[in-house]
Structures are given as structure tokens and as C-alpha cells.
Design a protein around this motif. Structure first.
Motif, PDB file in Angstrom:
ATOM      1  N   ALA A  13       0.829  -1.202   0.000  1.00  0.00           N
ATOM      2  CA  ALA A  13       0.000   0.000   0.000  1.00  0.00           C
ATOM      3  C   ALA A  13       0.869   1.261   0.000  1.00  0.00           C
ATOM      4  CB  ALA A  13      -0.939  -0.004   1.202  1.00  0.00           C
ATOM      5  N   ALA A  14       1.945   1.235   0.783  1.00  0.00           N
ATOM      6  CA  ALA A  14       2.855   2.387   0.832  1.00  0.00           C
ATOM      7  C   ALA A  14       3.558   2.586  -0.507  1.00  0.00           C
ATOM      8  CB  ALA A  14       3.885   2.192   1.947  1.00  0.00           C
ATOM      9  N   GLU A  15       3.958   1.484  -1.147  1.00  0.00           N
ATOM     10  CA  GLU A  15       4.593   1.583  -2.468  1.00  0.00           C
ATOM     11  C   GLU A  15       3.619   2.136  -3.504  1.00  0.00           C
ATOM     12  OE1 GLU A  15       5.947  -2.411  -3.069  1.00  0.00           O
ATOM     13  OE2 GLU A  15       7.905  -2.022  -2.124  1.00  0.00           O
ATOM     14  N   GLU A  16       2.370   1.725  -3.433  1.00  0.00           N
ATOM     15  CA  GLU A  16       1.348   2.227  -4.365  1.00  0.00           C
ATOM     16  C   GLU A  16       1.106   3.723  -4.153  1.00  0.00           C
ATOM     17  OE1 GLU A  16      -1.128   2.639  -7.378  1.00  0.00           O
ATOM     18  OE2 GLU A  16       0.017   0.824  -6.974  1.00  0.00           O
ATOM     19  N   ARG A  17       1.045   4.163  -2.906  1.00  0.00           N
ATOM     20  CA  ARG A  17       0.881   5.603  -2.613  1.00  0.00           C
ATOM     21  C   ARG A  17       2.072   6.394  -3.142  1.00  0.00           C
ATOM     22  NH1 ARG A  17      -0.949   3.639   2.358  1.00  0.00           N
ATOM     23  NH2 ARG A  17       1.013   4.189   3.351  1.00  0.00           N
ATOM     24  N   ALA A  18       3.263   5.843  -2.999  1.00  0.00           N
ATOM     25  CA  ALA A  18       4.468   6.514  -3.488  1.00  0.00           C
ATOM     26  C   ALA A  18       4.446   6.615  -5.007  1.00  0.00           C
ATOM     27  CB  ALA A  18       5.725   5.775  -3.029  1.00  0.00           C
ATOM     28  N   ARG A  19       4.044   5.548  -5.711  1.00  0.00           N
ATOM     29  CA  ARG A  19       3.941   5.573  -7.178  1.00  0.00           C
ATOM     30  C   ARG A  19       2.897   6.591  -7.619  1.00  0.00           C
ATOM     31  NH1 ARG A  19       4.835  -0.006  -6.817  1.00  0.00           N
ATOM     32  NH2 ARG A  19       2.622  -0.445  -6.668  1.00  0.00           N
ATOM     33  N   SER A  20       1.778   6.622  -6.908  1.00  0.00           N
ATOM     34  CA  SER A  20       0.701   7.556  -7.241  1.00  0.00           C
ATOM     35  C   SER A  20       1.151   9.008  -7.044  1.00  0.00           C
ATOM     36  CB  SER A  20      -0.525   7.257  -6.374  1.00  0.00           C
ATOM     37  OG  SER A  20      -1.552   8.160  -6.647  1.00  0.00           O
ATOM     38  N   LEU A  51       3.637   9.914  -9.816  1.00  0.00           N
ATOM     39  CA  LEU A  51       2.932  10.151 -11.074  1.00  0.00           C
ATOM     40  C   LEU A  51       2.209  11.493 -11.052  1.00  0.00           C
ATOM     41  CD1 LEU A  51       2.226   8.995 -13.842  1.00  0.00           C
ATOM     42  CD2 LEU A  51       0.254   7.884 -12.778  1.00  0.00           C
ATOM     43  N   GLY A  52       1.611  11.829  -9.914  1.00  0.00           N
ATOM     44  CA  GLY A  52       0.946  13.131  -9.782  1.00  0.00           C
ATOM     45  C   GLY A  52       1.926  14.283  -9.924  1.00  0.00           C
ATOM     46  N   ASN A  53       3.079  14.161  -9.311  1.00  0.00           N
ATOM     47  CA  ASN A  53       4.111  15.196  -9.432  1.00  0.00           C
ATOM     48  C   ASN A  53       4.613  15.308 -10.863  1.00  0.00           C
ATOM     49  OD1 ASN A  53       3.999  15.850  -6.722  1.00  0.00           O
ATOM     50  ND2 ASN A  53       5.639  14.450  -6.154  1.00  0.00           N
ATOM     51  N   LEU A  54       4.801  14.170 -11.516  1.00  0.00           N
ATOM     52  CA  LEU A  54       5.252  14.166 -12.906  1.00  0.00           C
ATOM     53  C   LEU A  54       4.214  14.824 -13.805  1.00  0.00           C
ATOM     54  CD1 LEU A  54       7.466  13.229 -14.849  1.00  0.00           C
ATOM     55  CD2 LEU A  54       6.249  11.054 -15.056  1.00  0.00           C
ATOM     56  N   ARG A  55       2.933  14.510 -13.584  1.00  0.00           N
ATOM     57  CA  ARG A  55       1.835  15.127 -14.340  1.00  0.00           C
ATOM     58  C   ARG A  55       1.869  16.648 -14.183  1.00  0.00           C
ATOM     59  NH1 ARG A  55      -2.058  11.219 -12.644  1.00  0.00           N
ATOM     60  NH2 ARG A  55      -2.152   9.917 -14.463  1.00  0.00           N
ATOM     61  N   ARG A  56       1.973  17.089 -12.938  1.00  0.00           N
ATOM     62  CA  ARG A  56       1.981  18.525 -12.650  1.00  0.00           C
ATOM     63  C   ARG A  56       3.183  19.216 -13.285  1.00  0.00           C
ATOM     64  NH1 ARG A  56       3.152  18.733  -7.403  1.00  0.00           N
ATOM     65  NH2 ARG A  56       5.225  19.398  -7.976  1.00  0.00           N
ATOM     66  N   ASP A  57       4.364  18.599 -13.178  1.00  0.00           N
ATOM     67  CA  ASP A  57       5.583  19.187 -13.740  1.00  0.00           C
ATOM     68  C   ASP A  57       5.516  19.275 -15.258  1.00  0.00           C
ATOM     69  OD1 ASP A  57       6.518  19.381 -11.159  1.00  0.00           O
ATOM     70  OD2 ASP A  57       7.855  17.639 -11.308  1.00  0.00           O
ATOM     71  N   ILE A  58       5.068  18.200 -15.897  1.00  0.00           N
ATOM     72  CA  ILE A  58       4.958  18.205 -17.359  1.00  0.00           C
ATOM     73  C   ILE A  58       3.897  19.210 -17.799  1.00  0.00           C
ATOM     74  CG2 ILE A  58       4.197  16.813 -19.333  1.00  0.00           C
ATOM     75  CD1 ILE A  58       5.661  14.449 -18.069  1.00  0.00           C
ATOM     76  N   GLY A  59       2.793  19.260 -17.083  1.00  0.00           N
ATOM     77  CA  GLY A  59       1.744  20.240 -17.408  1.00  0.00           C
ATOM     78  C   GLY A  59       2.252  21.660 -17.287  1.00  0.00           C
ATOM     79  N   ALA A  60       2.971  21.949 -16.234  1.00  0.00           N
ATOM     80  CA  ALA A  60       3.506  23.298 -16.031  1.00  0.00           C
ATOM     81  C   ALA A  60       4.517  23.654 -17.118  1.00  0.00           C
ATOM     82  CB  ALA A  60       4.153  23.408 -14.657  1.00  0.00           C
ATOM     83  N   LEU A  66      -4.390  14.981 -18.436  1.00  0.00           N
ATOM     84  CA  LEU A  66      -3.228  14.150 -18.729  1.00  0.00           C
ATOM     85  C   LEU A  66      -3.416  12.826 -17.996  1.00  0.00           C
ATOM     86  CD1 LEU A  66      -0.403  16.820 -18.301  1.00  0.00           C
ATOM     87  CD2 LEU A  66      -1.614  16.165 -20.385  1.00  0.00           C
ATOM     88  N   THR A  67      -3.758  11.789 -18.730  1.00  0.00           N
ATOM     89  CA  THR A  67      -4.144  10.523 -18.106  1.00  0.00           C
ATOM     90  C   THR A  67      -3.106   9.419 -18.254  1.00  0.00           C
ATOM     91  OG1 THR A  67      -5.273   9.876 -20.137  1.00  0.00           O
ATOM     92  CG2 THR A  67      -6.598  10.984 -18.431  1.00  0.00           C
ATOM     93  N   GLY A  68      -1.982   9.714 -18.881  1.00  0.00           N
ATOM     94  CA  GLY A  68      -0.950   8.695 -19.088  1.00  0.00           C
ATOM     95  C   GLY A  68      -0.387   8.177 -17.780  1.00  0.00           C
ATOM     96  N   THR A  69       0.208   7.005 -17.866  1.00  0.00           N
ATOM     97  CA  THR A  69       0.793   6.399 -16.663  1.00  0.00           C
ATOM     98  C   THR A  69       2.310   6.306 -16.759  1.00  0.00           C
ATOM     99  OG1 THR A  69       0.413   4.210 -17.606  1.00  0.00           O
ATOM    100  CG2 THR A  69      -1.268   5.059 -16.098  1.00  0.00           C
ATOM    101  N   ASP A  70       2.875   6.859 -17.849  1.00  0.00           N
ATOM    102  CA  ASP A  70       4.330   6.904 -17.972  1.00  0.00           C
ATOM    103  C   ASP A  70       4.717   8.261 -18.565  1.00  0.00           C
ATOM    104  OD1 ASP A  70       4.755   6.588 -21.048  1.00  0.00           O
ATOM    105  OD2 ASP A  70       3.347   4.999 -20.486  1.00  0.00           O
ATOM    106  N   GLU A  71       5.982   8.580 -18.437  1.00  0.00           N
ATOM    107  CA  GLU A  71       6.455   9.910 -18.840  1.00  0.00           C
ATOM    108  C   GLU A  71       6.265  10.173 -20.329  1.00  0.00           C
ATOM    109  OE1 GLU A  71      10.307  12.853 -18.267  1.00  0.00           O
ATOM    110  OE2 GLU A  71      10.417  10.784 -17.584  1.00  0.00           O
ATOM    111  N   ALA A  72       6.521   9.198 -21.170  1.00  0.00           N
ATOM    112  CA  ALA A  72       6.403   9.382 -22.620  1.00  0.00           C
ATOM    113  C   ALA A  72       4.957   9.705 -23.016  1.00  0.00           C
ATOM    114  CB  ALA A  72       6.894   8.146 -23.358  1.00  0.00           C
ATOM    115  N   THR A  73       4.015   8.973 -22.447  1.00  0.00           N
ATOM    116  CA  THR A  73       2.602   9.209 -22.755  1.00  0.00           C
ATOM    117  C   THR A  73       2.167  10.575 -22.240  1.00  0.00           C
ATOM    118  OG1 THR A  73       2.199   6.839 -22.584  1.00  0.00           O
ATOM    119  CG2 THR A  73       0.278   8.260 -22.537  1.00  0.00           C
TER     120      THR A  73
END
Length: 101
Positions: A14-21, A24-33, A45-52
Motif C-alpha cells: 500500500a505504501a509503495e502504491e501511494r508513493a507511485r501515485s 505520477l501526480g508530481n510528474l503530471r503537474r511538472d509536465i503540465g507546467a 493528462l491521463t498517461g501512466t508513464d512519462e512518454a505518454t
């Protein structure tokens, strides 16, 4: 395995899943900005990896630029409207309801 080990394993997962989530949220925000996408539209932005996410952000930014260039166009702005000629139907309707044109 005993109950304690099973519980620890599930807590770790559960902790690993929260960390991944969160990552991903930080990556979404950074790429969006980086592409000028507002915080409220980052959810698009619904992708689950950086390229998407990069591809989606680029497409969204291109769409935003193309929409901004359209603007609102009023082709008759500033012109004087031409009066509508009074037809027989309009004259009949005006007299029917007791109005004069």
C-alpha cells in the motif's frame, strides 16, 4: 507466513502504491507546467508513464494555441444595418394586432 508478516507485506504494498501515485501526480503537474497547462486541466493528462504524459501535454498545448488564435470574429461589426423592407405579410400582421408601422 503468520498474520504479522502478511499484514506488514500488505502495508508495504500500500505504501509503495501511494508513493507511485504521488510520483505520477508530481510528474503530471511538472509536465503540465512545462507546457503551460493550468492546474485544473492537468487532470486531462491521463498517461501512466512519462512518454505518454509528454505526448498528451504536447497535444493539449497545441490545441490550446490553435484555439487561442481563432478568436471571436464578427464579420458585420461596425457596419450600419440595412432596413428590412416592409412586406405584405408584415403589414398584415401589424394591422391584425392593431399596430402601425
Amino acid at each position: 507466513m503468520d498474520d504479522n508478516t502478511t499484514e506488514l507485506q500488505s502495508r508495504l504494498e500500500a505504501a509503495e502504491e501511494r508513493a507511485r501515485s504521488a510520483e505520477l501526480g508530481n510528474l503530471r503537474r511538472d509536465i503540465g507546467a512545462a507546457h503551460g497547462i493550468s492546474d485544473e486541466h492537468v487532470a486531462l493528462l491521463t498517461g501512466t508513464d512519462e512518454a505518454t504524459l509528454l505526448t498528451q501535454a504536447q497535444r493539449l498545448a497545441e490545441w490550446k494555441r490553435s484555439e487561442a488564435n481563432l478568436g471571436l470574429i464578427v464579420p458585420t461589426e461596425g457596419s450600419t444595418p440595412t432596413p428590412v423592407p416592409i412586406g405584405q405579410e408584415r403589414l398584415f400582421a401589424a394591422r391584425l394586432f392593431g399596430r402601425e408601422l
